[in-house]
Design a protein around this motif. Structure first.
Motif, short mmCIF file in Angstrom:
data_model
loop_
_atom_site.label_atom_id
_atom_site.label_comp_id
_atom_site.label_asym_id
_atom_site.label_seq_id
_atom_site.Cartn_x
_atom_site.Cartn_y
_atom_site.Cartn_z
N LYS A 59 1.20 -1.23 -0.08
CA LYS A 59 0.16 0.09 0.23
C LYS A 59 0.99 1.02 0.32
CE LYS A 59 -3.79 2.06 2.30
NZ LYS A 59 -3.02 3.81 2.25
N ALA A 60 1.98 1.58 1.15
CA ALA A 60 3.00 2.14 1.00
C ALA A 60 3.68 2.45 0.08
CB ALA A 60 3.70 1.64 2.09
N ALA A 61 4.02 1.97 -0.49
CA ALA A 61 5.00 1.81 -2.67
C ALA A 61 3.70 2.07 -3.61
CB ALA A 61 5.34 -0.14 -3.15
N LEU A 62 2.82 2.03 -3.21
CA LEU A 62 1.63 2.03 -4.45
C LEU A 62 0.99 3.82 -4.37
CD1 LEU A 62 -1.34 -0.57 -4.61
CD2 LEU A 62 0.71 -0.33 -6.41
N ASP A 63 1.21 4.16 -2.57
CA ASP A 63 0.77 5.63 -2.55
C ASP A 63 1.65 6.51 -3.41
OD1 ASP A 63 -1.65 5.09 -1.87
OD2 ASP A 63 -0.33 4.96 0.47
N ASN A 64 2.53 5.83 -3.59
CA ASN A 64 4.15 6.82 -4.29
C ASN A 64 4.75 6.63 -6.19
OD1 ASN A 64 5.45 8.16 -1.51
ND2 ASN A 64 6.00 5.28 -0.79
N ILE A 65 3.63 6.05 -6.26
CA ILE A 65 4.60 5.36 -7.86
C ILE A 65 2.81 6.27 -8.89
CG2 ILE A 65 3.34 4.06 -9.86
CD1 ILE A 65 4.74 1.10 -7.44
N SER A 66 3.62 6.56 -9.76
CA SER A 66 3.44 7.69 -10.61
C SER A 66 3.34 6.60 -11.74
CB SER A 66 3.27 9.26 -10.18
OG SER A 66 2.93 10.29 -11.45
N ILE A 67 2.59 6.67 -12.25
CA ILE A 67 2.76 6.21 -14.07
C ILE A 67 2.06 7.21 -15.34
CG2 ILE A 67 2.37 4.27 -15.62
CD1 ILE A 67 2.22 2.11 -13.13
N ASP A 68 2.77 7.28 -16.18
CA ASP A 68 1.91 8.30 -17.00
C ASP A 68 3.20 7.34 -18.56
OD1 ASP A 68 0.97 10.19 -18.61
OD2 ASP A 68 2.37 11.84 -18.54
#
Length: 226
Positions: A59-68
């Motif tokens: 969950k913590a990792a997903l909160d820090n991931i931005s994909i474009d």
């Protein structure tokens, strides 16, 4: 002319992404490579030693991931950016390939990605490929296609792709990886790979690339004109 959403599902290595890209280009639609999204997350997890059995860490990792996705004018291709860094090359290697199905099977990961994918398709005019596009992401897509091909054909195609990128991988290793990914993709609890009842099956084992693209374009044109 009204726009539609096109969902292309199927097994790994059957030409989904390449076909989806070509179809989107021909129609002037937006192409979304959902596989690249899961690969980008996998790369982040690998680089940050995320334990995928630890729900809080995921969950913590997903909160820090931005994909474009950004268009490269030189290659004329959409490239994947993870936290503003171009990772298109890294996510296609075997290091990520060996782990992506396990990461993509995680409920938290799928929920996060499906929400993003559904938002991308709200305005229509999207071609999206993956495993659960017609069943979960776009169950109301006007056109659903389920692509497949024999394991050997898929392995040879993947081997050629890797070779073009300077990676020499034995055919046996690729076949083993494809069979394991098929097993995981088809049996996972969240968004398993399956052919929905209203999807058109397209077996690309004996088809030339141009023919499979034309097949989907013909199907799309029928829906657009309906």
């Amino acid at each position: 002319m009204s726009k539609i959403n096109i969902a292309i599902d199927g097994h790994s290595g059957c030409g989904k992404s390449s076909t989806a890209k070509a179809v989107a280009k021909a129609l002037g639609y937006k192409f979304i490579d959902t596989g690249a999204m899961y690969r980008a997350i996998t790369l982040y997890f690998l680089e940050h030693d995320i334990d995928i059995t630890d729900e809080q860490a995921v969950k913590a990792a997903l909160d820090n991931i931005s994909i474009d996705f950004q268009h490269n004018p030189e290659s004329q291709k959409n490239e994947t950016f993870l936290n503003e860094q171009n990772v298109e090359e890294e996510i296609r290697g075997m290091r990520v390939t060996h782990k992506v199905s396990n990461v993509a099977a995680l409920k938290q990961v799928r929920v996060a990605m499906v929400a993003q994918q559904q938002a991308m398709g709200k305005e229509k005019g999207v071609v999206m490929d993956g495993r659960d596009i017609g069943s979960v992401v776009f169950p109301d897509a006007e056109l659903k296609v389920f692509m497949t091909a024999s394991t050997e054909v898929r392995a040879k195609r993947r081997q050629l792709e890797l070779k073009e990128k300077g990676q020499e991988v034995a055919l046996d290793e690729i076949i083993k990886n494809l069979e394991e990914r098929d097993r995981i993709d088809s049996t996972r609890e969240e968004g398993p790979l399956l052919k929905v009842a209203d999807a058109v099956a397209v077996d690309t084992s004996e088809m030339k690339f141009e023919d499979q693209v034309q097949k989907v374009l013909n199907l799309a044109q029928q829906k657009i004109e309906a």
